[in-house]
Design a protein around this motif. Structure first.
Motif, PDB file in Angstrom:
ATOM      1  N   THR A   1      -1.206   6.962   0.892  1.00 43.32           N
ATOM      2  CA  THR A   1      -2.594   7.401   0.674  1.00 43.32           C
ATOM      3  C   THR A   1      -3.570   6.248   0.855  1.00 43.32           C
ATOM      4  OG1 THR A   1      -1.810   9.067  -0.894  1.00 43.32           O
ATOM      5  CG2 THR A   1      -4.156   8.492  -0.971  1.00 43.32           C
ATOM      6  N   GLN A   2      -3.212   5.097   0.341  1.00 48.27           N
ATOM      7  CA  GLN A   2      -4.078   3.927   0.501  1.00 48.27           C
ATOM      8  C   GLN A   2      -4.202   3.524   1.965  1.00 48.27           C
ATOM      9  OE1 GLN A   2      -2.003   1.259  -2.163  1.00 48.27           O
ATOM     10  NE2 GLN A   2      -3.536   1.530  -3.785  1.00 48.27           N
ATOM     11  N   ARG A   3      -3.125   3.621   2.702  1.00 48.83           N
ATOM     12  CA  ARG A   3      -3.185   3.267   4.111  1.00 48.83           C
ATOM     13  C   ARG A   3      -4.107   4.209   4.876  1.00 48.83           C
ATOM     14  NH1 ARG A   3       3.274   2.174   5.268  1.00 48.83           N
ATOM     15  NH2 ARG A   3       3.449   0.319   3.915  1.00 48.83           N
ATOM     16  N   TRP A  20       0.823  -1.207   0.000  1.00 51.60           N
ATOM     17  CA  TRP A  20       0.000   0.000   0.000  1.00 51.60           C
ATOM     18  C   TRP A  20       0.856   1.256   0.000  1.00 51.60           C
ATOM     19  CZ3 TRP A  20      -3.935  -1.576   4.385  1.00 51.60           C
ATOM     20  CH2 TRP A  20      -4.818  -2.530   3.863  1.00 51.60           C
ATOM     21  N   THR A  21       0.344   2.271  -0.658  1.00 51.69           N
ATOM     22  CA  THR A  21       0.951   3.595  -0.600  1.00 51.69           C
ATOM     23  C   THR A  21       0.445   4.308   0.649  1.00 51.69           C
ATOM     24  OG1 THR A  21      -0.839   4.590  -1.880  1.00 51.69           O
ATOM     25  CG2 THR A  21       1.021   3.668  -3.118  1.00 51.69           C
ATOM     26  N   THR A  37      -6.617   5.799   3.663  1.00 55.75           N
ATOM     27  CA  THR A  37      -7.998   5.510   3.260  1.00 55.75           C
ATOM     28  C   THR A  37      -8.538   4.298   4.009  1.00 55.75           C
ATOM     29  OG1 THR A  37      -7.558   6.416   1.057  1.00 55.75           O
ATOM     30  CG2 THR A  37      -9.481   4.965   1.301  1.00 55.75           C
ATOM     31  N   VAL A  38      -7.702   3.255   4.096  1.00 56.48           N
ATOM     32  CA  VAL A  38      -8.142   2.050   4.810  1.00 56.48           C
ATOM     33  C   VAL A  38      -8.365   2.355   6.291  1.00 56.48           C
ATOM     34  CG1 VAL A  38      -7.424  -0.254   5.541  1.00 56.48           C
ATOM     35  CG2 VAL A  38      -7.041   0.479   3.187  1.00 56.48           C
TER      36      VAL A  38
END
Length: 322
Positions: free
Chosen positions: A115-117, A112-113, A119-120
């Motif tokens: 940003t993805q982290r 994960w990037t 979001t999660v």
């Protein structure tokens, strides 16, 4: 000898050994876990838990056979050995689930990037909060009434442990995902408040697991008692010889007095139609071959030099009485 020019920049200091400020909520959980483990890990505590769960197992098993477990005088080693039957499955389940969660978390989050982290984490924070509150509500209902998890009473303790974990991780996820300020303590390590929070959380999780294993061990003991009753027809037949009249007048058991031709060893009394279930504390727990859990009579006979047990294959015709 060369001199450094006055306008030249000074060489920068190495920062390899410098410690960066540690986010309190990222390092407080391991510190709290070590504190809880330092209390639970000692051998005396683990031994006491093994004794307790073994006692629950033995109590539930003998209750199913309509016998008060204290008359059998189980030893400390008996209780510890019996605890394995009620602890093996929970320990394996916790270890497997923990390893799978760690493996999945490391495998997925590594790709994960940032940003993805975030979001999660923003999705997980409210989801974990709702799930944790629901699990705690279920644990509260299970603790107040056994009707919710009648067949699986250990689920109440699991709901408590998982609910506390969900709420604890939800708070950390909210601070990291929504960009809330974090407490930083620099060289001093995590904040005392964060350590206290995670310590209390792990204590509640431990209490939930204790509750779950408590009910599971009791349920396993009851199931073992039912298995003993179901296997009676296939267990070896027992003939009990005694030099004294034991007066075992119970349905399914046959008694014979050998007066004319006594046994060479002096055993004049013979009792047939019995099954030996267990022996402990100088006592035999015997059940008639036709015993049932509704109106069956269980026999606890003291072991002594004036007795002898004779075993044979189930259903074998009895030997001559005298």
């Amino acid at each position: 000898m060369t001199k450094r020019l006055s306008g030249a920049p000074r060489p920068s200091r190495s920062v390899a050994g410098a410690r960066r400020p540690v986010p309190a909520n990222e390092s407080a959980a391991p510190v709290a876990l070590r504190l809880v483990a330092s209390v639970i890990a000692p051998t005396t505590v683990l031994t006491a838990l093994l004794f307790y769960y073994g006692r629950l197992h033995a109590q539930s098993l003998t209750r199913q056979l309509r016998v008060q477990f204290t008359v059998l005088d189980f030893s400390f080693q008996d209780y510890v050995v019996r605890s394995a039957d009620g602890l093996f499955t929970p320990l394996v389940a916790v270890a497997v689930v923990g390893l799978v969660c760690l493996w999945v978390a490391r495998s997925i989050t590594a790709r994960w990037t940032p940003t993805q982290r975030r979001t999660v984490l923003r999705v997980w924070a409210p989801t974990a909060s709702v799930l944790g509150l629901a699990l705690l509500a279920a644990a509260w209902i299970a603790g107040s009434s056994r009707d919710l998890f009648r067949d699986r009473p250990e689920f109440g303790g699991l709901c408590l442990a998982l609910g506390v974990l969900c709420l604890s991780t939800a708070g950390s996820a909210a601070r990291r995902g929504f960009g809330r300020p974090r407490e930083r303590t620099g060289e001093a390590g995590p904040a005392v408040g964060a350590i206290a929070k995670w310590t209390l959380a792990f204590l509640l999780v431990s209490a939930g697991l204790f509750w779950a294993v408590n009910d599971y061990a009791a349920r396993v003991g009851t199931a073992r008692g039912m298995e003993v009753a179901a296997r009676l027809p296939t267990e070896p037949d027992v003939v009990l010889y005694s030099d004294k009249n034991l007066n075992l007048q119970v349905p399914g058991a046959r008694s014979t007095f050998c007066a004319a031709v006594p046994d060479p060893a002096g055993f004049r009394y013979r009792y047939e139609g019995l099954k030996l279930v267990l022996q402990s504390g100088g006592q035999y727990l015997l059940l008639p071959a036709t015993w049932n859990q509704i109106d069956g009579v269980s026999l606890v006979v003291p072991r002594g030099s004036g007795m002898r047990l004779e075993f044979s294959a189930p259903g074998r015709p009895p030997l001559p009485s005298c």
